[in-house]
Design an enzyme around this catalytic site. Sequence first.
Site, PDB file in Angstrom:
ATOM      1  N   LYS A 154       0.822  -1.210   0.000  1.00  0.00           N
ATOM      2  CA  LYS A 154       0.000   0.000   0.000  1.00  0.00           C
ATOM      3  C   LYS A 154       0.855   1.258   0.000  1.00  0.00           C
ATOM      4  O   LYS A 154       0.527   2.231  -0.664  1.00  0.00           O
ATOM      5  CB  LYS A 154      -0.929   0.021   1.228  1.00  0.00           C
ATOM      6  N   LYS A 178      -8.197 -12.123  -9.150  1.00  0.00           N
ATOM      7  CA  LYS A 178      -9.282 -12.116  -8.180  1.00  0.00           C
ATOM      8  C   LYS A 178     -10.200 -10.926  -8.447  1.00  0.00           C
ATOM      9  O   LYS A 178      -9.730  -9.850  -8.798  1.00  0.00           O
ATOM     10  CB  LYS A 178      -8.624 -11.988  -6.793  1.00  0.00           C
ATOM     11  N   LYS A 188     -11.799  -4.620  -6.102  1.00  0.00           N
ATOM     12  CA  LYS A 188     -12.046  -3.229  -6.441  1.00  0.00           C
ATOM     13  C   LYS A 188     -10.849  -2.627  -7.181  1.00  0.00           C
ATOM     14  O   LYS A 188     -11.005  -1.905  -8.155  1.00  0.00           O
ATOM     15  CB  LYS A 188     -12.296  -2.464  -5.147  1.00  0.00           C
TER      16      LYS A 188
END
Length: 340
Positions: free
Chosen positions: A120, A203, A206
């Site tokens: 992140k 997968k 979002k």
Amino acid sequence: MASERPTQRPRVFSGIQPTAGSFHLGNYLGAVRQWVALQETHDAVYSVVDLHAITIAQDPKELRDATRLAAAQLLGAGLDPERCTLFVQSHVPEHSQLAWVMNCLTGFGEAARMTQFKDKSAKQGAEGTTVGLFTYPVLQAADILLYQTDQVPVGEDQRQHIELTRDLAQRFNGRYGDTFTLPAAYILKEAARIGDLQDPAIKMSKSASSPKGIVWLMDEPRVSAKKFRSAVTDTDTVIRYDPEAKPGVSNLLDVYSALSGESVARLEEKFAGQLYGALKTELAEVFTDWVQPFRTRTLEYLDDPAELDATLARGAAKAREVATRTLEAVYERVGFLPPR
Ligand code: TRP
């Protein structure tokens, strides 16, 4: 402390971030569905983790709306406030309070090794990376430990955070005396990896999915039905479950099986000799039949925000009964002077 329990059932705790707006099918099949099932067998505590959400900048109104939307969808999916505890994380201040104590037990290098932080922060860049993002896993540990949790239902990507939680619990218990239950990860495997409808190798998520590959539960059902009908498959024609060679078809069979309760083997028989179009069309119908009542219930909760907020307030009060007891024991053991 660690042995105190209001019920005999093992306790589960899990959290979901209020950032995605509508849940997508991967969220539901990968996690929410299991949360609903666990209410029957466990003392289940679930939180919409808004404190975690602000580790990345959020628009205030959007955060507020997303928090209500997440709670409404959890209720719409079948969480029952009579059978579980559902609350908003910031309503229970003990999360932040315990997180601070846990921050002071966590090594800097230990936190720096968290792979999700590395991913992140790489995305945010040095300027966008906050100290809050760095200590995100420590707040997560506090979430779990506050409730003397036995099991934490999460996806595989959270395993390292649960390991850290266990390390911190053991460190605290070792240093200050037995205080926390040692939680175990309860890794959600069954249908946990729903693939993107356009790129089934990745997968459904979002951040990764293409607009046509991701199914949002709060979209108009006909929008999602169309996505199922135009899902990417392969140039073969046989409807057979083979995730390696036929990831698209296999993904559709997984979704169909999860939503209908029919086994994949049974579906292979049912669709023997039929073309992909038949599978896609029927799956679109199965999905629509499933999603309509979910959407209707969720919209009803959203239609009455006062009632929704009252439900969440009751959930927070229930959560606090446990959270305050744990925090009191922690403060006492750490050596904080009790206020008089
Ligand atoms: N980090 C979790 C996720 O991204 C969300 C979360 C926050 C959580 N606190 C938690 C999950 C406690 C389980 C237990 O999915």
